[in-house]
Design an enzyme around this catalytic site. Structure first.
Site, PDB file in Angstrom:
ATOM      1  CE1 TYR A 138      -3.462  -2.285  -0.026  1.00 24.66           C
ATOM      2  CE2 TYR A 138      -4.097  -2.038   2.142  1.00 24.66           C
ATOM      3  CZ  TYR A 138      -4.344  -2.479   1.115  1.00 24.66           C
ATOM      4  OH  TYR A 138      -5.537  -3.505   1.016  1.00 24.66           O
ATOM      5  N   GLY A 139       1.869   1.316  -0.915  1.00 18.01           N
ATOM      6  CA  GLY A 139       2.444   2.589  -1.053  1.00 18.01           C
ATOM      7  C   GLY A 139       2.661   2.951  -2.567  1.00 18.01           C
TER       8      GLY A 139
END
Length: 339
Positions: free
Chosen positions: A64-65
């Site tokens: 999630y980046g």
């Protein structure tokens, strides 16, 4: 006021969490992550709103980046490093299991070990990996092999509980036979309530598995704040989703208007109405909205305390049944769902 709670399932069936979970994805899945302190205050607000002995279900992701980096896990580690007293008050669920630096599932034992080890490395001992789940079911590796690999990693002390995400009821049942599944995560909202979701909810209830219902606000659309394509920030991945294209937004806004009228009559926000409806699908169903803002976090949590009357449920279900939602959830990637 007593905040509503829920129990997790499987090997985590003794754990009580807030009825509304907290998704952390959009804190970091962007070119410019939300500042740490804003994220931290939002996380703390949700946890502080819960009664003693109740944990906040926090949901993060290995990828999630920006450019699928581990920014999300690193932010979570910084939070628990700064506020260690919150570690025991949170239940941390992390999605992983994709091929390294690619949006493609890899449920092989080797990759699952890589993913779990990477998450623990980035957490730096600040928080236990309470629950791990592969983000998608790998069509090339049997779910039995994947769950067996996760059970082995659990036995090695690298995670405490096992979850599964975006799967069919049949796959959930197969996975649960190998090792008790604590949480199954699927998308549920008034504009995403597919027949497969209903089957998963029913099967999870039968098996004693909790359901984490992500995007209960339709990725923010059901709040009424997105009225046109330009309302979505540059770089936001929703700009690429079929449902958020201009022509579909105009068509789909009918459901937003209809739900807003019911919410107004109830004296709640549209977000709270959607969360309350998702939560009404069963005591084992835990709405999982995301927020990086204190006000929104508390608004979302309060949605879990809203009780809908039979008439209100009928009105909402009528809106859902009559809705002709345009655009798939993920475009071409939709074919990976319900595996």
């Amino acid at each position: 006021m007593t905040r509503a709670t829920a129990k997790l399932g499987g090997t985590a069936s003794d754990i009580v969490v807030g009825k509304v979970a907290h998704g952390l994805m959009l804190m970091t899945w962007k070119a410019e992550p939300v500042p740490d302190e804003q994220c931290f205050e939002a996380i703390k607000a949700g946890i502080d709103a819960l009664p003693a002995g109740t944990k906040m279900f926090l949901n993060g992701g290995e990828f999630y980046g920006h450019n699928l980096s581990t920014t999300n896990i690193e932010m979570i580690a910084r939070f628990f490093e700064k506020y260690p007293e919150y570690a025991d008050r949170a239940f941390l669920s992390v999605k992983g299991g994709l091929k390294f630096n690619a949006m493609e599932p890899d449920g092989s034992p080797e990759n699952l070990a890589r993913s779990v080890n990477a998450i623990n490395e980035k957490l730096r001992g600040t928080k236990r990996l309470d629950l791990f789940q592969s983000a998608r079911v790998d069509p090339n590796v049997s779910v039995e092999e994947s769950i067996t690999a996760l059970a082995n990693l659990k036995n090695e002390g690298k995670l405490d509980h096992i979850g599964i995400s975006e799967c069919s009821a049949k796959t959930l049942r197969r996975a649960h036979k190998i090792h008790p599944i604590s949480v199954v995560e699927i998308e549920i909202s008034p504009w995403s309530y597919e027949p497969e979701a209903k089957e998963v909810i029913a099967t999870a209830k039968e098996l004693g598995v909790a359901v984490a219902a992500y995007s209960p606000l339709g990725r923010g659309f059901l709040t009424g704040q997105i009225k046109r394509h330009e309302d979505i920030p540059e770089g936001d991945f929703r700009r690429h989703l079929p449902r958020f294209q201009e022509e579909n937004i105009k068509h789909n806004f009918v459901i937003v208007d209809a739900l807003a009228k019911i919410a107004q009559a109830k004296g709640v926000t549209p977000a709270q109405l959607s969360i309350a409806w998702v939560g009404s699908l069963g005591p084992h169903v835990i709405p999982l909205p995301g927020s990086s803002n204190i006000k929104r976090t508390l608004e979302n949590c309060a949605g879990g305390d809203v009780t809908l009357t039979e008439r209100e449920l009928q009105d909402i279900n009528k809106v859902i049944d009559n809705a002709d939602v345009k655009g798939s959830r993920y475009g071409a990637a939709t074919k990976q769902l319900w595996a």
